[in-house]
Structures are given as C-alpha cells and as structure tokens.
Design a protein around this motif. Structure first.
Motif: not given
Lengths: 217, 217
Positions: B126-146
C-alpha cells in the motif's frame, strides 16, 4: 500451457489457494489493438501474459501519449487489478500491441489470496517495485537525457523486441511512445538519416548503422 | 510517544511480531540537512517519521536534482529499506529538511516480519503504491504542465507546508525541487513579481496574490 507453469509462486500457495485459482482463472485471446484496461473500465483483474505483447501508457488532455512500460511473455500486470490495490491513484491504459493470450485472475480472488498469503502479497510487492523502478528510470530519461539519445535508445530497443533491423512504425507512433510531438520525431529521424545511421521509407525505419546509434545512447 | 501508536497495523501483527518490533525498533533524532539514505549507504531500514520533515530526491550526473516526494509526520519511507525490497533498482536520496525524530525498523526484522505476515506485506504494498502514484503524478506534471503552473503549484504547496505566506527559500533550492536550472526559476519568479503575484527579497519569496497563483495552477 497451464496457468500454474507460468505463475512463479504457485508452489508457495496452499492447496486451497491453488484450487481457488485453478477454478477461477480465465484464459483469453486478445486481438492486437484491444484496450484491456483504462481508468474508466471495470476492474479486470491481474493479467499474466502467456504470449504476445502489451503497452502501458498515460495520455494528456491534449491526447499526447507516453509509454510507461511494456509487457512481454510471463510478465504480470497488476494495474489492471488496481481496484484491489489500495492507494493506486493514477490512470494507465493497457493495449495489446500484438495478438496475445493472457491469463486473468479475477479481482475478488486476487484480493482474498493476497489478504491471507504473505508470499502472494510479497510477490505483488516485488512486481510493483519493478514497475516503480521502470517509472523512475523513465523519469530520469525525460528529465536529463536529450531527445536524440532517447530516440536512439528507442529504435535500438524496438529492433531488439522485433528482432529486426527494419521497424514497421510510424513517426506518430514513435511520438506516442516517447511523449513528444510527431514533428519533433520526424526532424530527428531526418537528422539520423542525413548522418547515415538509418534509412526512412513510408511506414518504416531501417537501422543501417547500429553501432553509431549505440554510441549515441 | 510510543512506536505502536504510530504504526497503523500494529494490531494486525501477532504478539511475537509485536515483541520483536518492540525489542529492535530504534528512535533517533536527525538534524536538519542530514542525509539518512542514498544509493551508496548501507541499508538503514524502514523509517517512520514521528516529527519533522524529509525530502526524497534523485539527481543527475551534472548535479541537477528533482524532488520525488516528501515525508511528514506519521509517513513511512520504505526505500531506506530497499535492500529488503526485491526489484528496487533506483537510487533515491533522503534528506532531513527539518530537525526530525524517526523510528527505524532494522532491515532484517522488517524482512522477517514481511515474510511471515500478510498484513505487513500488504501494508508495504500500500505504501509502495502510494509512492508510485506520486511518481506518476510528477511524471504527468513534467511531461505536460508548463513551468509557470509547476512553479505556482510549488509555491502554494510550500506555503501550506510552512503555514506562512513568506517562504525562506533560495532560487537554487526551488530549482532543485523542480528539476530545472536556477536561471529558469529566477526568470519566472521575476515575471510573477512583475505581475504582482509575489514579492522577492534576498532569500525569501512572499506570496501577495494567492488567488492568481491558484488560478495559474
């Protein structure tokens, strides 16, 4: 092929758990291009790839895509069972890149066995850690690697996966794997062609100087 | 404060597991600025934050950094126990951002209990899934947010964490959180200042129009 021959921790499960899996696991053929999971679909369950190939990707509101990881033979996808995993808060789309055959463990059976079996829970843990490592690798690539290197690495990887120097892939598709615009891909491919590293024809990219592409990567 | 009051699944462990934890868990004070984990250090163990604040980040060969996630009170860090987790193949650095107090479960004890306890293994999951979700969020930010949106979001988040409109932070530090160069941060902060959204002084950024920053985000 039997499910138990593909499921690595089969022997660490109890007889009752094995029986439940045998009774409920489904084998399904999936046509190339089929989307087996995305954020809005109902929860499919855990996916074990017997043969074929899948791509897991995310996309932006504007429709840009980036490939997060791929699934090959014997690989397991847990995000198609994200309803069972607490704290999974992102949408990922999983699409068959080739005609494939998969085993599916239904979500309720997966949940039940994870809750009672430490080996099963630890195995899921291990798979999740592997995915997280892939995402972290990708993040580093995106943050710190210039696009020529990423494109060279992608072409070499594709060539390995397809076991061929001639890749049947459009610039659009490459852009969707790498999370960029088609024009950016076309420009860099033309540069590679001018440098005699690749040859472009309609719908294909042929690697003619693998060594220099490897030096770039 | 006792460890068991902070460890959410304490009651799901057996008496023997609780006893082993009680006998081996360590409480340690950590000074601001201390690096408690990185790729080349020995495996510390599972970290539970009792008070204070930590930052987990990665960095490039050229020394650029990007913050992956942060740890606050009651948060758990599993990557400081990455020797116990199979398939963790990335280096992350964890640094105290404030004077902190942490509980540490030694790696061998963590491993033992994970192997025998499904609740413990699922909790790590559960903790790992939470971290993974944060990393995915960050990836989306970096890829697509100005970058203006990312910077606005960062300032608002910092203001929330510090509970203040005046942030004591250098442009260099902001760049290290967001994975960019200092000049890029300075340029955008000056733009925000010209637009009367913030006020800059040496070593501080003061938010003066929170609403417009929120609209940007």
């Amino acid at each position: 092929m039997k499910f138990e021959d593909n499921f690595l921790i089969w022997n660490k499960l109890t007889k009752s758990q094995q029986d439940r899996l045998s009774a409920t696991v489904i084998c399904r053929k999936v046509k190339k291009g089929t989307i087996v999971h995305n954020g809005s679909m109902t929860c499919l369950g855990l996916l074990l790839v017997e043969s074929g190939q899948f791509r897991a990707y995310i996309y932006s509101e504007e429709g840009r895509e980036v490939t997060i990881y791929r699934l090959f033979e014997m690989d397991i996808c847990i995000f198609s069972a994200s309803c069972v995993m607490q704290n999974i808060q992102f949408d990922i789309t999983i699409e068959a890149e080739k005609d494939s055959v998969v085993w599916i463990i239904p979500p309720n059976v997966l949940k039940e066995i994870m809750e009672e079996s430490a080996p099963m829970a630890n195995y899921m843990n291990q798979i999740m850690a592997g995915r997280l490592s892939e995402v972290m690798w990708l993040m580093e690539q995106i943050m710190w690697k210039s696009f020529d290197k990423r494109l060279a690495a992608f072409l070499l990887e594709e060539s390995k996966v397809e076991d061929s120097l001639v890749l049947k892939i459009t610039h659009e598709k490459i852009a969707n794997h790498l999370g960029t615009a088609r024009e950016v891909v076309t420009r860099m491919l033309r540069y590679f062609q001018n440098e005699d590293m690749i040859r472009l024809t309609r719908g294909t990219v042929e690697i003619i100087d693998r060594k220099r592409l490897e030096e770039l990567d």
